[in-house]
Design an enzyme around this catalytic site. Sequence first.
Site, short mmCIF file in Angstrom:
data_model
loop_
_atom_site.label_atom_id
_atom_site.label_comp_id
_atom_site.label_asym_id
_atom_site.label_seq_id
_atom_site.Cartn_x
_atom_site.Cartn_y
_atom_site.Cartn_z
CB SER A 287 -73.90 -56.62 5.27
OG SER A 287 -74.08 -56.39 3.88
CG ASP A 288 -78.59 -51.70 5.19
OD1 ASP A 288 -79.00 -52.03 4.05
OD2 ASP A 288 -79.16 -50.84 5.87
CD1 TRP A 289 -75.85 -50.56 -1.21
CD2 TRP A 289 -77.61 -51.72 -1.99
NE1 TRP A 289 -75.82 -50.50 -2.57
CE2 TRP A 289 -76.89 -51.20 -3.09
CE3 TRP A 289 -78.75 -52.48 -2.25
CZ2 TRP A 289 -77.28 -51.40 -4.41
CZ3 TRP A 289 -79.13 -52.68 -3.56
CH2 TRP A 289 -78.40 -52.16 -4.62
CB SER A 290 -72.32 -50.94 0.07
OG SER A 290 -72.79 -49.70 0.53
CB SER A 291 -73.29 -51.92 5.95
OG SER A 291 -73.41 -53.30 6.19
#
Length: 746
Positions: A287-291
Amino acid sequence: MKKTFYILLSFFTLASCSNANSEENKKEKFIDSLLSKMTLEEKAGQMNQYNGFWDATGPMPEGDYQKKRYKELKNGQVGSMLNVIGVDQIRALQKIAVEETRLGIPLIFGHDVIHGYKTMFPIPLAESSSWDLELMEKSARIAATEASADGLHWTFAPMVDISRDARWGRVMEGAGEDPYLGSKIAVARINGFQGQDLKDSLTIAACAKHFAAYGFAESGKDYNTVDIGLQTLHNIVLPSFKASAKANVATFMNSFNEINGIPATGSKFLQRSILKEKWNYKGFIVSDWSSIEEMVAHGYSKDLKSAALSAIKAGSDMDMMSYAYIKYLNNLLDEKKISIDIIDDAVKRILSVKYDLGLFSNPYLYCNDVREEENIFNDRNRALALDIAQESIVLLKNDANILPLKKSGLKIALLGGLAIDKDSPLGNWRAKAPKNSAISVKEGLIKYNNNTVKFQKGPKLFKNPTFIDGHLNVNNTDTSGTYSALKLAKESDYVITVLGEHGLQSGEGRSRSNIKLPGIQEHFLKEIYKVNKNIVLIIMNGRPLDLSWADAHIPAIVESWHLGTMSGNALASILYGDCNPSGKLPMSFPRSIGQVPIYYNHKNTGRPGPSDYVFWSHYSDEKNDPLYPFGFGLSYTNFEYSNLELSKADERTINVKFKVKNIGNHSGKEVVQLYVRDLYSSQTRPVKELKRFRKVQFQIDEEKIFNFVLKKNDLGFLNDSGNLVFEKGEYEIFVGGSSKTNISSF
Ligand code: NOJ
């Protein structure tokens, strides 16, 4: 004369077969056996990625947050870490994973190695201006060599997002607006990072990001909503991702944006249906950061638990910093909302990349202090950084051949704070580049010291402090410094002025609604112009800018982007003609912000004009075409294109033959470009589409014949299901040195 090509419709299916060889079998057996020993907690751990949270070579972590993460690490509840830098740190953390967890599964360490690690290459958009795939592969290989010598296994690059919007700060990180060029560059970079074998300790795993459509953020505002049709999705956005998957990129990263109402991180359509099923992709998706967590703010998930459910169901395998999987996969399984198969599939994919990297054979493969000394920031790496910086510079204007400059006898005024800036040329995403480690323009010019070069800064670009909460504090009012700069300009034969953006003015979170030269720089330029018109304007920037005033007045404009470590030397060699500029723009430069998004491969519309009457597709206060089009860039020499001939090899193949001659007084390189237009079809097609290019060196008077072969997939398009459609029809073929070429088959 009009030449028409009729192409017969035909279908054929390419059968793809994959025979698992014995190495694959061995790997599968190993992973299956490991998986069979893992608890659910350990499986969720493999799917969990944390940012570095304490100095691992120091004492035990303090603070509740750190203590909790540390405990999880020892419990085997962490599978990967990002932003942990250096062999010592990585070795210390790997030791915990290998020696203190129950199963000893090694961690995979990732970092944003975007355009170099310590030796900085030009920012990716700049490198893309080189159109030199071989050099881009080499620069990615050196970045991999340096990063792996510092213990890293994995880069979150290349960013393969296509974008048409200069407001979006992340265009600096991509390859521009074109899916064909973007796909070729994606593959070159992946091959550079990954090499032939991931087990080779000089290579690292790559990551194609951000899947998908992040570059289409509405109004160029980072993280914003994306709403695009299937035609744009399949024909513009997805090709570079498909090419990446085909090039066996080890991982994908999903994106922050929603697309057509569904956050990409929760999109089953993108991640499962297209990537994992249709394209048969075997790597894993981080995932992207905290997505995952952000799906709550998107208004898609009720809470973190339901976000975890959507993400895992959609095919997002590793959770970067949402703490969603580590907290909730257990419950979701208990509540029978997901099956263990879906978790096993994700874990297998992650273990498989670790296996391919050789981490199960030697978890410390990349932790070798000797290599660190030998491989990082050496002369060989810097020589390549110089080569590619030279190739990336785009000459935008050169009236009356003001460039190249004479090497002696000139009085030159060098103006602008960016001329002595040793930091901005490093650009954004600079990994471990030491601060101020770039060669400045002034330092580069000093080598040619048979000219007198005097420097004045002019007005400040920034106020103090330079940054407030990550935002640059731009000077919009203070003109002090102008007087001395103008005095020097007046007394000089030429002015070289370096203006543009600070290295951190583009990149993530750096969208701009105004893409003129920031602050009072344009005003300063106008003042210089009043006292000396012999101006060479060097632009340093991370995105296309509105340079309309400069284009109308300044005789020479050099687009330098943020060129990396060797910036000043590369620019000096171009200004003095030791190197002939050969870069071509990978993104159109608008005349004004109102034209954005602007791109060469647009549709014709029903009212393309031009017309004297008002009712056609145009602006009443601006031209339609860009200031500088995609594919454009001047040279100190000129190239003549002629003798375009087309022939049909068979019903699905067109041979294109033409001649290019260097008719100027310098040797130099040309990026020979070929575009296609499908004149009518069951879905409207763009007015031009790049289909081939080649960068070639020409001696003075040298001529070369080019033969390009266009096949079915060059002439067809992807329908709403992403399948190739190839229709009988008429095609116009263009060749030339930019997308504006009108040398065509008609
Ligand atoms: C967020 C960015 O969007 C992504 O590209 C990057 O890789 C991660 N942060 C990790 O730094």
